[in-house]
Scaffold this active site. Structure first.
Site, PDB file in Angstrom:
ATOM      1  N   TYR A 132      17.744  -2.274  10.229  1.00  0.00           N
ATOM      2  CA  TYR A 132      17.558  -3.624  10.583  1.00  0.00           C
ATOM      3  C   TYR A 132      18.501  -4.581  10.016  1.00  0.00           C
ATOM      4  O   TYR A 132      19.150  -4.524   8.920  1.00  0.00           O
ATOM      5  CB  TYR A 132      16.250  -3.964  10.020  1.00  0.00           C
ATOM      6  CG  TYR A 132      15.006  -3.442  10.551  1.00  0.00           C
ATOM      7  CD1 TYR A 132      14.891  -3.810  12.093  1.00  0.00           C
ATOM      8  CD2 TYR A 132      13.987  -2.738  10.179  1.00  0.00           C
ATOM      9  CE1 TYR A 132      13.792  -3.474  12.540  1.00  0.00           C
ATOM     10  CE2 TYR A 132      12.877  -2.351  10.790  1.00  0.00           C
ATOM     11  CZ  TYR A 132      12.872  -2.413  12.311  1.00  0.00           C
ATOM     12  OH  TYR A 132      11.714  -2.180  12.845  1.00  0.00           O
ATOM     13  N   LYS A 176      -5.096   3.493 -16.760  1.00  0.00           N
ATOM     14  CA  LYS A 176      -5.226   2.340 -15.772  1.00  0.00           C
ATOM     15  C   LYS A 176      -4.589   2.575 -14.657  1.00  0.00           C
ATOM     16  O   LYS A 176      -3.491   3.340 -14.532  1.00  0.00           O
ATOM     17  CB  LYS A 176      -5.156   1.224 -16.567  1.00  0.00           C
ATOM     18  CG  LYS A 176      -3.626   0.784 -17.033  1.00  0.00           C
ATOM     19  CD  LYS A 176      -3.872  -0.522 -17.946  1.00  0.00           C
ATOM     20  CE  LYS A 176      -2.326  -0.679 -18.221  1.00  0.00           C
ATOM     21  NZ  LYS A 176      -2.182  -2.008 -18.891  1.00  0.00           N
TER      22      LYS A 176
END
Length: 378
Positions: A266, A45
């Site tokens: 940042y 999956k």
């Protein structure tokens, strides 16, 4: 071993995800050997846990796997095109609107409640034959599967289950990766009790990856490993016994000298305490490299480890390469972010998550390369 040299593969990609199909097959064979006479299926999956079901599932089939589990009907239909003769089970069950496509694509719904039982029985009548299905019995996850109340109704009226060809009764361990947890034995006992109440012998499946390592009692007739196939750990906090499958490497975009006291990235969350050489690398959270690895992740050149510093941004991250040989760190060269040295399990520990999330987050901006030979040949 995978070749970790900067020139390995000769790719011009900014970043590259290498998936070792040989390791996937070896992991499958190791699990099948541990299971003995019990069948080893494979959970593929979520695009084979982010590694690419279109390549990984055929490799598993080649290794001997014949039963595959996916989450959704869409995943199952895509897998059927790749594996025309495999058994494909849909864990999410028989949802309304899927009554036609399930038999059309020869899929096996995992039946999760009595309403779905009623629907599969109607489908069998319409088809004039017993359609294959699996019966999911909840034994403690409280997620999917027939509840204790629903099992009481089945015990009182066994004819509720007439019609389908029930291939397996299945359940799912909630704490398999914690072998000392008494809930594992409790779930095993509940599963055995509920199966006895069915008034019909059904083959059984309980073990996921971790459950395989809990011992013979948990193996039953079929096991459904997923994470372990892709190199994941099977016991919380312990090294994985499986071979690593993925390697993520990315281009160095720039190397610059940063002076003592300067900040990186940042928010200026990281300041160098002395002059340093910083490599800007072409991977960020848009590629699935989790932002929470800011200041925690690691990168490798050869056997040498380097820290990820500052915040991970959308397309880039920074690595302190002050102690690297300058001839090995240069714009255009590769640096390894996941691999045998720093596995998905290691990254998960540093990110405060699980390896499943690290794997399934891997995006499709990477150029993907699949290898099978131990030498790293494509």
């Amino acid at each position: 071993m995978l070749d970790t040299s900067p020139a390995a593969g000769g790719s011009d990609a900014a970043s590259e995800l290498v998936v070792d199909l040989r390791a996937v097959k070896q992991n499958y064979l190791s699990l099948q050997q541990r299971l003995g006479k019990s069948e080893c299926a494979a959970a593929v999956k979520a695009d084979a846990y982010g590694t690419g079901a279109d390549k990984v599932a055929p490799a598993l089939f080649e290794a001997g796997c014949r039963t595959f589990f996916v989450a959704t009907v869409d995943e199952a239909i895509a897998l059927r095109k790749i594996l025309p003769s495999a058994r494909i089970a849909v864990l999410n069950g028989l949802l309304p609107g899927t009554e036609q496509v399930i038999p059309e694509h020869d899929l096996i719904p995992v039946i999760n409640d009595l309403e779905q039982v009623s629907r599969i029985r109607e489908m069998c009548v319409a088809a004039g034959r017993a359609l294959p299905a699996m019966l999911h019995i909840d034994t403690g996850m409280n997620r999917l599967g027939l509840s204790p109340d629903e099992m009481d109704r089945v015990a009182e009226d066994p004819d509720l289950l007439t019609g389908p060809d029930w291939l397996y009764a299945i359940s799912h361990l909630a704490s398999g990766d914690d072998p000392g947890n008494p809930e594992n034995a409790a779930q095993l006992a509940r599963f055995a009790d509920q199966r006895r109440r069915l008034k019909r012998p059904l083959r059984a499946s309980l073990a996921n990856s971790a459950g395989i390592f809990l011992g013979l009692d948990y193996h039953l007739d079929l096991a459904r490993p997923g994470f372990a196939l892709y190199g994941g750990r099977v016991e919380d906090g312990k090294p994985s016994p499986m071979e690593p499958v993925v390697r993520l490497r990315a281009r160095i975009l720039q190397v610059r000298t940063v002076l003592a006291g300067d900040s990186i990235g940042y928010g200026g969350t990281y300041k160098v305490t002395k002059d340093a050489r910083i490599a800007t690398v072409a991977v960020g959270y848009a590629d699935g490299y989790l932002r929470c690895l800011s200041g925690k992740g690691a990168a490798y050149i050869g056997d040498q480890r380097f820290p990820v510093v500052g915040r991970v941004s959308m397309d880039m991250l920074a690595v302190d390469v002050s102690h690297a040989d300058p001839t090995e760190v240069y714009p255009g060269g590769y640096i390894e972010l996941l691999g045998a040295h720093y596995t998905v399990n290691d990254a998960a520990d540093d990110a405060g998550t699980i390896g499943y999330e690290i794997l399934t987050a891997l995006g499709h901006r990477y150029t993907r390369r699949y290898i099978e030979a131990a030498s790293g040949e494509s």
